[in-house]
Design an enzyme around this catalytic site. Structure first.
Site, PDB file in Angstrom:
ATOM      1  N   TYR A  57      41.547  32.807  15.536  1.00 54.69           N
ATOM      2  CA  TYR A  57      40.684  32.443  16.738  1.00 54.69           C
ATOM      3  C   TYR A  57      39.331  33.414  16.806  1.00 54.69           C
ATOM      4  O   TYR A  57      39.712  34.651  16.964  1.00 54.69           O
ATOM      5  CB  TYR A  57      41.351  32.342  17.986  1.00 54.69           C
ATOM      6  CG  TYR A  57      40.727  32.318  19.056  1.00 54.69           C
ATOM      7  CD1 TYR A  57      40.244  30.908  19.219  1.00 54.69           C
ATOM      8  CD2 TYR A  57      40.629  32.896  20.422  1.00 54.69           C
ATOM      9  CE1 TYR A  57      39.631  30.508  20.589  1.00 54.69           C
ATOM     10  CE2 TYR A  57      40.017  32.354  21.350  1.00 54.69           C
ATOM     11  CZ  TYR A  57      39.343  31.266  21.505  1.00 54.69           C
ATOM     12  OH  TYR A  57      38.730  30.886  22.810  1.00 54.69           O
TER      13      TYR A  57
ATOM     14  N   TYR B 289      50.461  26.480  25.945  1.00 50.28           N
ATOM     15  CA  TYR B 289      50.008  27.661  25.704  1.00 50.28           C
ATOM     16  C   TYR B 289      49.655  28.543  26.972  1.00 50.28           C
ATOM     17  O   TYR B 289      50.299  29.522  27.402  1.00 50.28           O
ATOM     18  CB  TYR B 289      49.095  27.938  24.613  1.00 50.28           C
ATOM     19  CG  TYR B 289      48.502  29.322  24.337  1.00 50.28           C
ATOM     20  CD1 TYR B 289      49.092  30.201  23.317  1.00 50.28           C
ATOM     21  CD2 TYR B 289      47.480  29.996  25.115  1.00 50.28           C
ATOM     22  CE1 TYR B 289      49.007  31.408  23.228  1.00 50.28           C
ATOM     23  CE2 TYR B 289      47.401  31.358  25.193  1.00 50.28           C
ATOM     24  CZ  TYR B 289      47.674  32.028  24.015  1.00 50.28           C
ATOM     25  OH  TYR B 289      47.477  33.531  23.713  1.00 50.28           O
ATOM     26  N   HIS B 290      48.720  27.890  27.739  1.00 53.72           N
ATOM     27  CA  HIS B 290      48.441  28.648  28.935  1.00 53.72           C
ATOM     28  C   HIS B 290      49.244  28.623  30.160  1.00 53.72           C
ATOM     29  O   HIS B 290      49.298  29.543  30.918  1.00 53.72           O
ATOM     30  CB  HIS B 290      46.962  28.206  29.400  1.00 53.72           C
ATOM     31  CG  HIS B 290      45.750  28.062  27.966  1.00 53.72           C
ATOM     32  ND1 HIS B 290      45.868  26.996  27.005  1.00 53.72           N
ATOM     33  CD2 HIS B 290      45.061  29.053  27.412  1.00 53.72           C
ATOM     34  CE1 HIS B 290      45.188  27.245  26.256  1.00 53.72           C
ATOM     35  NE2 HIS B 290      44.607  28.188  26.348  1.00 53.72           N
TER      36      HIS B 290
ATOM     37  N   LYS C  70      36.622  37.684  41.535  1.00 53.44           N
ATOM     38  CA  LYS C  70      36.693  37.397  40.104  1.00 53.44           C
ATOM     39  C   LYS C  70      35.110  37.065  39.784  1.00 53.44           C
ATOM     40  O   LYS C  70      34.655  35.831  39.685  1.00 53.44           O
ATOM     41  CB  LYS C  70      37.560  36.259  39.534  1.00 53.44           C
ATOM     42  CG  LYS C  70      38.902  36.802  39.389  1.00 53.44           C
ATOM     43  CD  LYS C  70      39.813  36.019  38.450  1.00 53.44           C
ATOM     44  CE  LYS C  70      39.179  35.992  37.072  1.00 53.44           C
ATOM     45  NZ  LYS C  70      39.259  36.892  36.261  1.00 53.44           N
TER      46      LYS C  70
ATOM     47  N   ASP D  42      34.860  34.150  33.565  1.00 49.35           N
ATOM     48  CA  ASP D  42      36.059  33.984  33.140  1.00 49.35           C
ATOM     49  C   ASP D  42      36.933  33.481  34.064  1.00 49.35           C
ATOM     50  O   ASP D  42      37.047  34.103  35.334  1.00 49.35           O
ATOM     51  CB  ASP D  42      36.331  35.650  33.169  1.00 49.35           C
ATOM     52  CG  ASP D  42      37.730  35.785  32.810  1.00 49.35           C
ATOM     53  OD1 ASP D  42      38.605  35.251  32.440  1.00 49.35           O
ATOM     54  OD2 ASP D  42      38.384  36.862  33.703  1.00 49.35           O
TER      55      ASP D  42
ATOM     56  N   HIS E 261      40.533  33.368  34.000  1.00 50.45           N
ATOM     57  CA  HIS E 261      42.105  33.967  33.699  1.00 50.45           C
ATOM     58  C   HIS E 261      42.283  34.459  34.951  1.00 50.45           C
ATOM     59  O   HIS E 261      41.858  35.952  35.148  1.00 50.45           O
ATOM     60  CB  HIS E 261      42.029  34.831  32.376  1.00 50.45           C
ATOM     61  CG  HIS E 261      41.940  34.187  31.215  1.00 50.45           C
ATOM     62  ND1 HIS E 261      40.555  33.870  30.545  1.00 50.45           N
ATOM     63  CD2 HIS E 261      42.939  33.490  30.450  1.00 50.45           C
ATOM     64  CE1 HIS E 261      40.905  33.423  29.364  1.00 50.45           C
ATOM     65  NE2 HIS E 261      42.333  33.082  29.337  1.00 50.45           N
TER      66      HIS E 261
END
Lengths: 335, 668
Positions: B18, B172-173, B542, B546, B548
């Site tokens: 990646y 995955y996430h 935040k 981003d 996350h």
């Protein structure tokens, strides 16, 4: 802030200076006994603010998850587009265990940070009496002195649905299609009839149409059983279908809010005063029950006293605390 | 069998890394180097502005250009990215979601420019926007519009780019956001069901050909350190997908029912402490998705050993590629049939997972399916709860992490001797260069053609036609990423997803050392409230693009649980918004969380604006993947404390935060 600065700060609040509004809100949240005098001073100074008399206090309530925050955000934007300034009090519950809270309403709102005509304050319900936040009433007074419209968004559970009537000029109940419980409560007269009913998330036309029809039926039944409500007899509760995510129905909601504000115009100040008196008594009764009321001379006497002292600059909270002290003292004497 | 040399070795999985950073040209050079080293596919990392539909000149893109991936604004960038790489021979995976339709359009247009027929293109667009709402946070539009983009891409490629994997359903996430194996299985499957149901509802695919669509659905999976369970999880996936495709969609061809998946080995469990240990973790995690022949990954990308420290360098990525090559080419793994067929232990655990996941699938379907359960916050809340439980177990030492909460003593590591050089830093000039290049692009293109293409995009967006067709035309016309996304923002609006934190209930131990610590913290907050007159109030922000949000969410919940009033604003807020919120909310403390590496641009920006707003006294702390040299600079800027993944003891952080509020109060 010392007393001498309070008059100056009140002026700043009335000109919607954000820093001053924020300081004033901090002050009315302050529970220390030594702050009491300053809170009273501030609220007295704000009492005759030009905005306050002409303003509109809108209460948004309804079950969790119906999209109240998103609706608040869209409604605020709609009002700003009409050049009206907006203050928002968003109330969330406090954790019973830790006393802390997660105030998440801002996460669902989108707003322009450079806009001086919009102010959002989150409040936790905190404290011994459930329902609206401790400082909600005073916060509304502060924001009402600074902004044209004040929106109070409640947690939508428990006591807050009743408390909101005492704080708002117009009570808006928000539900979503398929809210069976609300229909039942309305029909049975358990739930007070709001001034305006909103069916949010009305994205699916068929469902929304049916929800509106069901509500109409429920309102008829409610009237038939003589259910009480926030509104007086001459006002017929309108039902507005909105989709906060698509922004539809907001123009109609604002039109209905304006219509209701006009409807209560002549009785506005009396209505607000009645609300404060009632809230003072409710707070006291929730704490000390009917025994408290009779110990201090009965309901009629307390009501008259509340009317007098609220005129004299007390807030429902400070007065309730004063009454509590008197009750506790009286208990001590009889024991 | 292997000894007599008769059995042919299985073909190895596709090996990717990646990668992508700085500019299209720099990334192109990296790709060519990686391919020369024996990598067999490409995995493009786009920067956050590209993922969330902004050009480099948008104020929201500040500090983010070229940081976590490559910026692609238009077809010129895409051509530069694949310069000298023939697209008919490449297998390209693109981690792209909200803007997937657009980036695939640029890719197809670039292929057409190279003279390549789109029908031969092979690769994957991630295109799973549901998990963006839940975990990764690069969504743009409301759920209905997002589902439309997903289905437009799928129904277009199934005939026009038939070898393309139009969607990579991401479990995955979900694992990264805290999902247990059961939740990972269940929520990935309900996402797939939601997508396939939506495709069916478009009416574009004839009943008889629906199996073709089902056969193109692929998955993107995480492999964690509990590798036996992970191995069983993959076998459970195979079994459950076979069931769903057969029972719900009536697919008869077993090939179309096959569970096809790619893997990014877990980055979440990689540690900042003794980072060399991560190499061993990565190897073990890779075993989970390769050992079973019957449930083997078709493509694998491995993280680098130093990802918890910052951006990996080419050498770090090479080490990970060599790890894959050793397993595939040196060992005898690919010479055998499935190793676990007949294992009672594996079978029993797989069955447990199948059953528990199937029950949770039914629960979500009962709530109206994946989209409903995202909008209501149900799934997000479950994930936040699981993640809180996981972090608590690590903090309490119940879950051992070597070098973190056990066996922490270490010799000085020669690998991290010079820590600042042990990671890659992106040249801060990249931002300005990309803006200048974009301005040149806009000057030299045919603006009439651009206007026409945008008008057609708008018309189609308001209709129910497929968005791929006008997007490919717009790609050729020179439209930019920001123009494409902004136009659709106007038509469809933007969406802020539920944060899942408000309703999350976290079970805490009522007794024991932990409970005592929490009780002590609560007492301190209570005392502070009494002396300040108000309960300590904290803003968790935040800034940047981003998405996350796991770290910010866990801090917010923990702060609530020790008694703070916590204002949490969700993801993607600008420095201006954070300062406005701090002012309006009257907070005593601000916590900023940034994982994209753009902390040096964003945190000082917030500080500057706080001072300008008269809030210079409010203490600010920052958390994220922040190298020590950067942390020092932030502290010099006035940041009170910097937290990184090695600070896993949330109670200690909370104690610090209370100290900060206390000290500030005493100073007033």
């Amino acid at each position: 802030m010392p007393l001498s600065d309070i008059a100056e700060d009140a002026q700043q609040v009335m000109s919607a200076n954000k820093a001053a509004v924020s300081r004033a809100l901090n002050l009315v949240e302050d529970r220390r006994a030594e702050s009491h005098a300053r809170v009273a001073e501030l609220l007295a100074a704000l009492k005759d603010a030009p905005k306050a008399a002409g303003g509109h206090r809108v209460g948004l309530t309804g079950p969790p998850g119906v999209g109240k925050s998103t609706l608040t955000s869209v409604l605020a934007r709609g009002l700003r587009l009409r050049d009206r300034t907006v203050g928002v009090v968003a109330v969330d519950p406090s954790s019973m265990r830790s006393g802390g809270s997660l105030l998440g309403d801002r996460a669902r709102m989108s707003f322009d940070p450079t806009d001086n005509g919009l102010f959002v304050r989150s409040l936790a319900t905190a404290g011994e009496v459930g329902g609206l936040a401790y400082a909600a009433n005073s916060s509304v007074r502060v924001l009402g002195a600074a902004y044209d419209t004040v929106i109070i968004e409640t947690t939508g559970v428990g006591q807050s649905e009743i408390d909101i009537v005492h704080v708002a000029d117009t009570v808006v109940l928000v539900i979503q299609p398929g809210s069976g419980d609300v229909l039942q409560f309305l029909k049975a007269g358990i739930m007070e009839i709001p001034d305006i009913l909103v069916v949010n998330k009305a994205d699916q036309d068929e469902l929304a149409r049916r929800a509106v029809a069901d509500l109409r039926g429920a309102l008829r039944t409610a009237h038939a059983v003589g259910a009480g409500g926030a509104q007086d007899g001459a006002w017929e509760t309108p039902i507005v279908a909105t989709s906060a995510t698509k922004g539809s129905g907001i123009d109609e909601l604002i039109a209905q809010l304006d219509a209701h504000r006009k409807h209560v115009e002549t009785a506005l100040l009396a209505r607000r005063r009645r609300g404060e008196v009632q809230w003072t008594l409710d707070l006291f009764i929730r704490k000390h029950g009917e025994h408290g009321v009779s110990t201090l001379g009965g309901r009629r006497l307390l009501k008259a006293r509340a009317e007098r002292e609220l005129d004299g600059g007390e807030t429902p909270l400070s007065l309730c605390e004063q009454l509590s002290r008197e009750y506790v003292a009286a208990l001590g004497q009889t024991a | 069998m292997a000894q007599d040399g008769k059995r042919e070795r299985d073909r190895p999985w596709i090996m990717r890394t990646y990668s992508g950073h700085s500019t299209a040209a720099a990334s192109n050079e990296l790709y060519r180097t990686n391919l020369a080293k024996g990598q067999t596919g490409l995995s493009v990392a786009f920067d956050l502005p590209t993922q969330t539909g902004y050009d480099a000149d948008d104020p929201l893109a500040r500090g983010e250009v070229g940081k976590v991936g490559v910026p692609i604004s238009h077809i010129g960038d895409m051509r530069a990215l694949f310069d000298g790489i023939p697209l008919d021979q490449m297998n390209t995976s693109m981690t792209i979601n909200a803007t997937a339709v657009w980036l695939l359009s640029l890719y197809i247009a670039t292929a057409e420019d190279q003279g390549v027929d789109p029908r031969v293109l092979r690769g994957t667009t991630q295109n799973d926007i549901i998990k963006e709402y839940l975990s990764r946070g690069t969504h743009i539009f409301p759920p209905a519009a997002s589902m439309r983009l997903i289905t437009d891409l799928i129904t277009y490629t199934v005939d026009e780019v038939p070898k393309w994997n139009p969607i990579n359903i991401c479990s995955y996430h979900l694992q990264e956001a805290g999902a247990t194996p059961t939740q990972e299985l269940a929520y990935a499957l309900v996402t797939a069901i939601g997508v396939l149901d939506a495709v069916k509802a478009t009416g574009r695919i004839p009943e008889a050909e629906f199996g073709k669509v089902v056969g193109r659905i692929s998955f993107f999976v995480n492999a964690g350190i509990r590798f036996v369970e992970e191995l069983c999880k993959m076998r459970a996936f195979v079994e459950l997908w076979d069931r769903v495709t057969q029972e719900r969609y009536g697919v008869t061809d077993p090939k179309q029912r096959r569970f096809r998946y790619g893997v990014q080995v877990n980055s979440l469990g990689l540690t900042e402490q003794q980072p060399e240990n991560n190499v061993i973790r990565i190897v073990l995690e890779m075993l989970a998705v390769t050992l079973s022949k019957d449930a083997r990954a078709r493509a694998i990308q491995l993280p680098a050993w130093n990802e918890a420290l910052g951006l990996p360098r080419p050498w770090d990525q090479q080490w990970s590629l060599r790890t894959q090559q050793i397993l595939a080419y040196e060992t005898d793994l690919l010479e055998y049939d499935d190793l676990f067929t007949g294992s009672e232990v594996v079978k029993a655990h797989t069955q447990d997972l199948v059953e528990s996941a199937w029950a949770e699938v039914q629960e979500v379907l009962k709530r109206g399916g994946a989209v409903e359960a995202v909008e209501s916050g149900y799934i997000k809340q479950r994930l936040v709860e699981s993640n809180a439980a996981r972090l608590r177990a690590i903090e309490a030492g119940e879950q051992i992490v070597v070098g973190v909460n056990k066996f922490v003593e270490s010799e000085p590591s020669p690998l991290t001797e010079n820590l600042d050089e042990a990671i890659l830093t992106v040249d801060p000039k990249v931002d300005a260069d990309q803006r200048a290049a974009l301005a040149r692009w806009k000057e030299t293109r045919d603006n009439d053609a651009v206007d026409k293409a945008l008008a057609e995009l708008q018309r189609v967006a308001k209709s129910d036609e497929n968005m791929m067709v006008p997007s490919i035309a717009a790609a050729h016309a020179g439209v930019t990423t920001g123009e494409w996304a902004n136009l659709l923002r106007e038509v469809w609006g933007e969406y802020r997803a539920p944060t899942g934190v408000s309703g999350a209930s976290v079970k805490t131990a009522a007794t024991g050392a932990n409970a005592e610590t929490v009780a002590r913290l609560r007492d301190r907050i209570h005392a502070l409230e009494a002396s300040m007159g108000r309960r300590p109030k904290m803003l968790v922000g935040k800034p940047g693009l981003d998405g996350h949000s796991n770290g910010a969410e866990q801090i917010a919940i923990k702060a609530r649980d020790v008694g703070f009033d916590v204002v949490y604003e969700g993801i993607r807020v600008s420095p201006e918004q954070i300062v406005a919120s701090a002012l309006e909310e009257g907070v005593h403390l601000i916590g900023l969380s940034i994982l994209s590496g753009s902390h040096l641009a964003l945190v000082p920006e917030v500080m500057k604006r706080l001072r300008a707003a008269g809030l210079g006294d409010v203490p600010v702390v920052a958390g994220g993947i922040i190298p020590e040299a950067d942390a020092e600079r932030l502290r010099q800027e006035g940041v009170a404390a910097v937290y990184t993944p090695k600070d896993f003891e949330l109670d200690n952080i909370m104690s610090d935060l209370i100290d900060l509020v206390d000290r500030q109060h005493a100073a007033e």
